[in-house]
Design a protein around this motif. Sequence first.
Motif, PDB file in Angstrom:
ATOM      1  N   ASN A  95       0.956  -1.229   0.098  1.00  0.00           N
ATOM      2  CA  ASN A  95       0.030  -0.038   0.199  1.00  0.00           C
ATOM      3  C   ASN A  95       0.997   1.169  -0.048  1.00  0.00           C
ATOM      4  N   PHE A  96       0.150   2.343  -0.271  1.00  0.00           N
ATOM      5  CA  PHE A  96       1.316   3.424  -0.226  1.00  0.00           C
ATOM      6  C   PHE A  96       1.498   3.828   0.909  1.00  0.00           C
ATOM      7  N   PRO A  97       0.792   3.668   1.901  1.00  0.00           N
ATOM      8  CA  PRO A  97       1.300   4.049   3.378  1.00  0.00           C
ATOM      9  C   PRO A  97       2.697   3.264   3.534  1.00  0.00           C
ATOM     10  N   ASP A  98       3.156   2.282   2.892  1.00  0.00           N
ATOM     11  CA  ASP A  98       4.263   1.587   3.156  1.00  0.00           C
ATOM     12  C   ASP A  98       5.207   2.428   2.907  1.00  0.00           C
ATOM     13  N   VAL A  99       4.965   2.932   1.613  1.00  0.00           N
ATOM     14  CA  VAL A  99       6.350   4.015   1.003  1.00  0.00           C
ATOM     15  C   VAL A  99       6.205   5.019   2.000  1.00  0.00           C
ATOM     16  N   LEU A 100       5.213   5.668   2.629  1.00  0.00           N
ATOM     17  CA  LEU A 100       5.159   6.844   3.463  1.00  0.00           C
ATOM     18  C   LEU A 100       5.973   6.402   4.636  1.00  0.00           C
TER      19      LEU A 100
END
Length: 325
Positions: free
Chosen positions: A41-46
């Motif tokens: 998920n994008f939160p993993d990147v963040l």
Amino acid sequence: MQAWQVHEIGEPSEVMRYEDVPRPTPGDGQVLLRVRAANINFPDVLMCRGQYQVRPPLPFTPGLEICGETEDGRRVIANPALPHGGLAEYAVADEAALLPAPDALDDAEAAALHIGYQTGWFGLHRRAGLAAGETLLVHAAAGGVGSAAVQLGKAAGATVIGVVGGAAKADIARRLGCDVVVDRRSQDVIATVKEATGGRGADVIYDPVGGDAFTQSTKVVSFEGRIVVVGFASGTVPAPALNHALVKNYSILGLHWGLYNTKNPELVRHCHERLTELAAKGAVKPLVSERVPLGAAADAVQRVGDGLTTGRIAVLPDLAEGTAA
């Protein structure tokens, strides 16, 4: 066991390390899960960049949603308890929050039915009250969050307009069921949406992008329309002109799905039951664009961060290294 660890903040491809670490030990009320599939998920990147609202202590393992197996053989969906995330062979999760994995979906699809689809269901139904016959506009319609909203909008009987970036993503949005697809790279989003709606605009707008996408939303939202803000993948958090919302008579609705896990967890279970029913009927089916082995997870997280992916990338610890599907 093998796991990805983040020891310092930075770009995922630079700070994620593939290491041999001890299996995590469950705390009170937690269970150990063998990871069958983890979705990125994008939160993993963040989190790798230190930009997410949750900042686990270093070192931590990314991976916010998994399909896992309990020690007694149950196949479940879970949000791993950080810092022991899902990009590993084993993770831990709160036992009370485990959800049964739908039989209609494989491991990768089951893991992807969680965060994106729960966010979509709460955003469209709980917050925006989307009704059959209304028009729904979805930004980033070919992405993991957007593709879920498209399918849920169609299942609810809405006319769905999908905004994407590029011809390949436009093809995916059409296959997902969008009635109208707008390629923001080659089309004027505002003019195209107004033409498609006879000048009326969209009743509900689902925005995981922020930035310019939010500005466009304010110009194509209908009278008494609702803009659902679910994220800022563009990297720009908009500052809405509230006088504009007043003059045009539209609502701006924020959605932090994770808050329901603490404020009203029974609603999360209710939502999962509805999603399971939709999956059993074939009304929703998560778009898993790639299945990669655990050793390829850092590259996959980076590609999500760079906006180069569609749907979800699933990380399968049991998939042989050097293979992908």
